[in-house]
Design an enzyme around this catalytic site. Sequence first.
Site, PDB file in Angstrom:
ATOM      1  N   ARG A 149       3.215   3.877 -21.038  1.00  7.97           N
ATOM      2  CA  ARG A 149       2.535   3.775 -19.743  1.00  7.97           C
ATOM      3  C   ARG A 149       2.050   2.349 -19.534  1.00  7.97           C
ATOM      4  O   ARG A 149       2.133   1.793 -18.447  1.00  7.97           O
ATOM      5  CB  ARG A 149       1.369   4.765 -19.641  1.00  7.97           C
ATOM      6  CG  ARG A 149       0.529   4.547 -18.377  1.00  7.97           C
ATOM      7  CD  ARG A 149      -0.525   5.603 -18.134  1.00  7.97           C
ATOM      8  NE  ARG A 149      -1.190   6.087 -19.316  1.00  7.97           N
ATOM      9  CZ  ARG A 149      -2.148   5.431 -19.984  1.00  7.97           C
ATOM     10  NH1 ARG A 149      -2.522   4.223 -19.595  1.00  7.97           N
ATOM     11  NH2 ARG A 149      -2.710   5.968 -21.045  1.00  7.97           N
TER      12      ARG A 149
ATOM     13  N   LYS B  20      15.595   1.321  -2.321  1.00  6.80           N
ATOM     14  CA  LYS B  20      16.508   0.950  -1.250  1.00  6.80           C
ATOM     15  C   LYS B  20      17.493  -0.139  -1.719  1.00  6.80           C
ATOM     16  O   LYS B  20      18.293   0.092  -2.600  1.00  6.80           O
ATOM     17  CB  LYS B  20      15.708   0.529  -0.021  1.00  6.80           C
ATOM     18  CG  LYS B  20      14.544   1.480   0.340  1.00  6.80           C
ATOM     19  CD  LYS B  20      14.951   2.921   0.532  1.00  6.80           C
ATOM     20  CE  LYS B  20      13.886   3.785   1.213  1.00  6.80           C
ATOM     21  NZ  LYS B  20      12.637   3.973   0.494  1.00  6.80           N
TER      22      LYS B  20
ATOM     23  N   TYR C 194       6.680   2.274   8.232  1.00  8.30           N
ATOM     24  CA  TYR C 194       7.236   3.457   7.585  1.00  8.30           C
ATOM     25  C   TYR C 194       6.231   4.608   7.644  1.00  8.30           C
ATOM     26  O   TYR C 194       5.043   4.434   7.350  1.00  8.30           O
ATOM     27  CB  TYR C 194       7.604   3.113   6.143  1.00  8.30           C
ATOM     28  CG  TYR C 194       7.935   4.299   5.288  1.00  8.30           C
ATOM     29  CD1 TYR C 194       8.882   5.245   5.688  1.00  8.30           C
ATOM     30  CD2 TYR C 194       7.304   4.500   4.063  1.00  8.30           C
ATOM     31  CE1 TYR C 194       9.179   6.346   4.908  1.00  8.30           C
ATOM     32  CE2 TYR C 194       7.606   5.588   3.270  1.00  8.30           C
ATOM     33  CZ  TYR C 194       8.542   6.512   3.708  1.00  8.30           C
ATOM     34  OH  TYR C 194       8.833   7.603   2.926  1.00  8.30           O
TER      35      TYR C 194
ATOM     36  N   ASP D 172       5.598  -5.908   3.143  1.00 12.59           N
ATOM     37  CA  ASP D 172       6.636  -4.976   2.716  1.00 12.59           C
ATOM     38  C   ASP D 172       7.982  -5.627   3.048  1.00 12.59           C
ATOM     39  O   ASP D 172       8.352  -5.754   4.219  1.00 12.59           O
ATOM     40  CB  ASP D 172       6.470  -3.642   3.461  1.00 12.59           C
ATOM     41  CG  ASP D 172       7.507  -2.599   3.053  1.00 12.59           C
ATOM     42  OD1 ASP D 172       8.561  -2.984   2.515  1.00 12.59           O
ATOM     43  OD2 ASP D 172       7.273  -1.398   3.299  1.00 12.59           O
TER      44      ASP D 172
END
Length: 380
Positions: free
Chosen positions: A47, A196, A99, A171
Amino acid sequence: MKFNTKTIHGGQHNVDPAYGSVMPPIYQTSTYSQTTPGGHKGFQYSRSGNPTRATLERAFASIENGEFGLAFGSGLAAIDAVMKLLKPGDEVISTNDLYGGTYRLFTKIFEGFGIKFHFIGMENADKIEEYVNDKTKLIWVETPTNPMMNIIDIKKAASIAKKHKVLLAVDNTFATPYLQQPLEMGADILMHSATKYLGGHSDVVMGALVVKDKMLAEKLYFIQNASGAICGPQDCFLVLRGLKTLHIRMQRHCENGKAVAEYLAKHPKIEKVYWPGFESHPNHAIAKEQMKDFGGMISFVAKGNNYNEAIKIVENLKIFTLAESLGGVESLAGHPASMTHASIPKEEREKTGIVDSLIRLSVGIEDVDDLIADLKQAIG
């Protein structure tokens, strides 16, 4: 290194020291042996850090000309980490055309924790300053925006942020670092849905953050470790592999996007095409200045603005796949009002132009003649 070389080598060790592997190994482990308490080789628990993820994080930083990269389990997990830099009473100025998942996170989660959001049109970046006050801590920008392809002046937004000592986050999912590098234009935080274009093959879900400032990076690393929204080593390997072809994929996405946009603009049944490469686009001059090319994302509306007609078009497509997401090698089509932006109330959607008949295309890297033929038969 120049960009095309960075996608393949940037931030990465060319040869794995253990066995000489040219590709970064997948360290599929949750923990690491120690010779004595604290006696380890830089990794203790996955982690907190994993060698495969660390390689990807260095690669993220390299291609965006940043100093520190962070990889998360999704794009929204990356945005969530940025929001956790804030505290109750803080205010955020965000573009109103963004978005739907980001809008949902802001309004349904973080508004409940006492953070106030101002959603405004940023086509004229000077308007941002009207909303800055002593509680403003963050400006959130998407450019090009999803799905209206609006262009926001990053340098202007950065100058406002610097003037008022607030953070600017961008973004960069639609553009990718191939087309624009916001950190070079003054942004403080760079975010990607690596699902993406960075991954590029529709086979992984991941988010990324890149920053230059060490103190900011340390805060974000703490949040990443404390909140635990990390990605696994297999996913990191897939995105590392995807990055290696980012430059050649983006070149074809741009070429195909231009041809498809021009075809749609001339089609007698199409009323409006949203693509920043058109000289008629409201902020085309800014797009031309801050972007290398204009990308493969396009939105359009058929004449009559008929919901049922839009649904018929997307159902008739054969090569374009009707699906959520974008940025893969295959062409995708979406209906934002019922898919990616359904979480935004209809009244708010339509204020920004997301009408019920709007169709969004993610133009892939297939033969463009086939893509145009598919649109021709679907539109009729």
